[in-house]
Design a protein around this motif. Structure first.
Motif, PDB file in Angstrom:
ATOM      1  N   VAL A 245       0.761  -0.728   0.142  1.00 29.86           N
ATOM      2  CA  VAL A 245      -0.259   0.045  -0.131  1.00 29.86           C
ATOM      3  C   VAL A 245       1.386   1.257  -0.281  1.00 29.86           C
ATOM      4  O   VAL A 245       0.509   1.962  -0.607  1.00 29.86           O
ATOM      5  CB  VAL A 245      -0.710   0.123   1.090  1.00 29.86           C
ATOM      6  N   ASN A 246       1.581   1.605   1.275  1.00 28.52           N
ATOM      7  CA  ASN A 246       2.855   2.312   1.055  1.00 28.52           C
ATOM      8  C   ASN A 246       3.181   2.467   0.005  1.00 28.52           C
ATOM      9  O   ASN A 246       3.476   3.446  -0.431  1.00 28.52           O
ATOM     10  CB  ASN A 246       3.416   2.890   2.481  1.00 28.52           C
TER      11      ASN A 246
ATOM     12  N   ASN B 255       1.603   1.410  -3.355  1.00 23.43           N
ATOM     13  CA  ASN B 255       0.958   2.068  -3.820  1.00 23.43           C
ATOM     14  C   ASN B 255       1.100   3.485  -3.409  1.00 23.43           C
ATOM     15  O   ASN B 255       0.703   4.607  -4.176  1.00 23.43           O
ATOM     16  CB  ASN B 255       0.064   1.625  -3.448  1.00 23.43           C
TER      17      ASN B 255
ATOM     18  N   GLU C 201       0.986   5.207  -0.712  1.00 22.03           N
ATOM     19  CA  GLU C 201      -0.357   5.795   0.222  1.00 22.03           C
ATOM     20  C   GLU C 201       0.442   6.120   1.131  1.00 22.03           C
ATOM     21  O   GLU C 201       1.550   5.589   1.822  1.00 22.03           O
ATOM     22  CB  GLU C 201      -1.437   4.833  -0.135  1.00 22.03           C
ATOM     23  N   SER C 202       0.281   6.626   1.605  1.00 26.92           N
ATOM     24  CA  SER C 202       0.343   6.846   3.772  1.00 26.92           C
ATOM     25  C   SER C 202      -0.037   6.214   4.736  1.00 26.92           C
ATOM     26  O   SER C 202      -0.794   7.620   5.688  1.00 26.92           O
ATOM     27  CB  SER C 202       1.365   8.353   3.929  1.00 26.92           C
ATOM     28  N   SER C 203      -0.683   5.556   4.458  1.00 28.64           N
ATOM     29  CA  SER C 203      -1.696   4.428   5.532  1.00 28.64           C
ATOM     30  C   SER C 203      -0.247   4.033   6.461  1.00 28.64           C
ATOM     31  O   SER C 203      -0.052   3.624   6.937  1.00 28.64           O
ATOM     32  CB  SER C 203      -2.205   2.957   4.989  1.00 28.64           C
TER      33      SER C 203
END
Length: 169
Positions: free
Chosen positions: A71-72, A75, A77-79
């Motif tokens: 995710v991070n 992708n 993102e900064s989840s």
């Protein structure tokens, strides 16, 4: 006694993406198998002193690395972790004394699903993501995740055997 093995064996001949994703799913299934049939207290048990490792901690950690790498990094993102308080740099995934078992498994399954979707959507294994200044290919991330799970599944094997004597590859 041995654990029931319901894992899907990876194909012996396949293209690179299929091989890597099947191997990763096999490792994910191995962690689930090691946790199968245990109570909440057993999942939280730090069975090998002085280590703070527990099976539930490994599940929460696996959710964290799935989120972090797919995710991070891939992708972009900064989840953030649901287990680490905002503003904290402490890793709370292994702090399981008050952890909710159902939540931990639900988050892990969700992160595995998100990771699969990211991999499926990637144009190729050459897709890259960043962690700080470093660039990583999806190919590297998949190989790293296989290694990450394999290492921790060795820990899980020892923990499970110590908890109730159950064994299985």
């Amino acid at each position: 006694m041995t654990l029931t093995d319901r894992r899907i064996q990876p194909p012996l001949t396949a293209d690179e993406r299929t091989t890597l994703t099947a191997m990763l799913d096999f490792q994910r299934d191995t962690l689930a198998m090691k946790c199968e049939g245990l109570t909440a207290d057993q999942l939280k048990d730090r069975a090998i002193s002085p280590s703070g490792l527990s099976l539930l901690g490994l599940v929460r950690h696996a959710a964290e690395v799935e989120r972090g790498w797919f995710v991070n990094v891939i992708n972009g993102e900064s989840s953030r972790s649901p287990w680490t308080p905002a503003g904290s740099t402490d890793r709370a995934d292994f702090d399981v004394d008050d952890a909710d078992v159902d939540e931990a498994f639900a988050v892990w399954r969700e992160e595995c699903g998100r990771a699969r979707a990211i991999v499926d959507a990637a144009a190729s294994l050459d897709v890259t993501g960043r962690l700080g200044e470093e660039v990583f290919s999806l190919r590297y991330v998949l190989a790293h995740m296989i290694e990450e799970y394999a290492r921790h599944n060795g820990h899980a094997d020892l923990l499970r055997e110590r908890i109730d004597g159950e064994t299985g590859e």
